[in-house]
Design a protein around this motif. Structure first.
Motif, mmCIF file in Angstrom:
data_model
loop_
_atom_site.group_PDB
_atom_site.id
_atom_site.type_symbol
_atom_site.label_atom_id
_atom_site.label_comp_id
_atom_site.label_asym_id
_atom_site.label_seq_id
_atom_site.Cartn_x
_atom_site.Cartn_y
_atom_site.Cartn_z
ATOM 1 N N LEU A 185 0.806 -1.226 0.000
ATOM 2 C CA LEU A 185 0.000 0.000 0.000
ATOM 3 C C LEU A 185 0.836 1.271 0.000
ATOM 4 N N ALA A 191 -2.939 -6.045 0.354
ATOM 5 C CA ALA A 191 -3.771 -5.238 1.267
ATOM 6 C C ALA A 191 -5.213 -5.395 0.821
ATOM 7 N N VAL A 192 -6.117 -5.141 1.743
ATOM 8 C CA VAL A 192 -7.532 -5.161 1.335
ATOM 9 C C VAL A 192 -7.896 -3.823 0.697
ATOM 10 N N GLY A 193 -7.364 -2.727 1.259
ATOM 11 C CA GLY A 193 -7.604 -1.409 0.665
ATOM 12 C C GLY A 193 -6.743 -1.282 -0.582
ATOM 13 N N LEU A 196 -7.414 -10.139 7.038
ATOM 14 C CA LEU A 196 -6.992 -9.165 8.052
ATOM 15 C C LEU A 196 -8.157 -8.608 8.854
ATOM 16 N N ARG A 235 -8.682 4.532 6.451
ATOM 17 C CA ARG A 235 -7.631 5.242 5.727
ATOM 18 C C ARG A 235 -7.609 6.676 6.223
ATOM 19 N N HIS A 292 -0.281 2.760 11.878
ATOM 20 C CA HIS A 292 -0.918 1.841 10.905
ATOM 21 C C HIS A 292 -0.617 0.368 11.237
ATOM 22 N N SER A 294 -3.204 -4.471 10.614
ATOM 23 C CA SER A 294 -3.002 -5.863 10.190
ATOM 24 C C SER A 294 -1.662 -6.419 10.679
ATOM 25 N N ARG A 314 -0.029 -10.866 8.481
ATOM 26 C CA ARG A 314 0.819 -10.419 7.365
ATOM 27 C C ARG A 314 1.214 -11.610 6.494
ATOM 28 N N MET A 336 -1.833 -12.377 4.413
ATOM 29 C CA MET A 336 -2.015 -11.377 3.344
ATOM 30 C C MET A 336 -1.064 -11.654 2.178
HETATM 31 C C1 DGY Z 1 -5.135 -2.939 4.316
HETATM 32 O O1 DGY Z 1 -4.941 -4.116 3.977
HETATM 33 O O2 DGY Z 1 -5.782 -2.175 3.627
HETATM 34 C C2 DGY Z 1 -4.569 -2.511 5.614
HETATM 35 O O3 DGY Z 1 -4.645 -1.148 5.789
HETATM 36 C C3 DGY Z 1 -3.154 -3.004 5.763
HETATM 37 O O4 DGY Z 1 -2.754 -2.805 7.065
#
Ligand code: DGY
Length: 325
Positions: A58, A81-83, A106, A244, A291, A294, A300, A303
């Motif tokens: 990210l 990342a999910v975002g 996460l 975010r 931050h 996760s 981690r 992910m």
């Molecule tokens: C995400 O995966 O979007 C998280 O912010 C990572 O920590």
């Protein structure tokens, strides 16, 4: 679906758990940036040249410039990342590039951090720790460092996706009631379990004792929580952000925290990471962490593995499990 590609060039833009690197390496030609610091932009642009697949973190912007630098053979960008607000999904789609992310793995870790921030902000944990560490004289007293109890208080969740739901479950265990915003109400079973009330944002802000942000960041959610919205919150309310940073107008939040518009905040994310608004640094009613949503070994690793799975599937000509476009 992508056509099957043997020995693709895969570029990983940052350090990720080795198990995922090895899985990619078993099938493809992999290069990764293994330093503990974020890769410089010029280095990144030069490394992605000729890549068929990019595993992005990210911290790296995947925009038109990067796609151009990579070249027309780039087929998949797998975000660890999910975002995925670091990726210009539209630009990828226009070039026929698949984008994937890592939802699900996460959820629990991030909800844990949201709950931790709810407790830390309302019970003044970071402030108390600073008292001890600075050797400031203190004594137990009936009125010393009182916070707000959360039992029977309303938690307002903005963006009731997987992480929002997981946070709500934790808050229920602490005796909180749940309100939430979401385009459409929760399914009946989840709603029955959480006894949650669907509200619009203004109503949620006006009635919640703690507001926790769990919406994705997009142009629509940029500064969703601004001065006007902060002024709609209760004076004794707290704001928690594990989503975010730019969802919150950080300068407006500083003013609100200083001026007693709201009681406090717990922030895991910041508008201009890794920079933090100077005004926040001196405020005892703001709990600030870097931050960490996760940041567990297990999460981690999961992910990185899921990002590898997404890339491997696409390169093998299959539909990846977590497509974004
Ligand atoms: C995400 O995966 O979007 C998280 O912010 C990572 O920590």
């Amino acid at each position: 679906m992508g056509g099957q590609l043997t020995m693709a060039k895969v570029v990983i833009t940052g350090k990720i758990p080795q198990v995922a690197v090895e899985r990619l390496r078993a099938e493809h030609d992999v290069t990764s940036w293994d330093a503990d610091v974020v890769i410089e932009r010029a280095e990144l642009l030069s490394r992605v040249k000729g890549a068929d697949a990019v595993l992005s973190l990210l911290t790296e912007k995947v925009d038109g410039e990067l796609l151009e630098a990579a070249g027309p053979q780039l087929k998949v960008v797998s975000n660890v990342a999910v975002g995925y607000n670091n990726i210009d999904v539209k630009a990828c789609t226009e070039r026929g590039i698949k984008v994937t992310n890592t939802p699900g793995v996460l959820t629990e870790a991030t909800a844990d951090i949201a709950m931790a921030l709810i407790l830390a902000a309302t019970r003044r944990l970071a402030e108390g720790e600073r008292v001890i560490r600075s050797q400031t004289p203190w004594q137990w007293g009936m009125f010393y460092m009182l916070g707000m109890g959360i039992q029977g208080r309303q938690l307002g969740i903005v963006g009731m996706g997987q992480i929002g739901i997981a946070t709500a479950k934790r808050a229920r265990a602490f005796g909180m009631t749940i309100a939430y915003t979401k385009r459409s109400p929760l399914d009946a079973a989840t709603n029955a379990e959480l006894e949650a009330t669907h509200m619009d944002l203004d109503q949620l802000l006006a009635t919640s004792d703690v507001v926790s942000l769990h919406c994705p960041y997009s142009p629509e959610t940029h500064h969703l929580i601004n001065a006007e919205r902060l002024s709609k919150m209760r004076k004794n309310a707290y704001l928690v952000n594990t989503a975010r940073g730019p969802v919150v107008d950080e300068a407006a939040l500083v003013d609100a925290l200083k001026g007693g518009v709201i009681a406090g905040a717990g922030l895991d994310v910041f508008e201009h990471e890794p920079k933090v608004h100077e005004g926040l640094l001196g405020l005892d009613n703001a709990v600030l962490i870097p931050h960490l949503g996760s940041a567990t070994v297990e999460t981690r690793t999961a992910m990185a593995n899921l990002a590898a799975t997404n890339a491997l599937a696409f390169l093998a000509g299959q539909t990846p499990p977590n497509p974004v476009n």
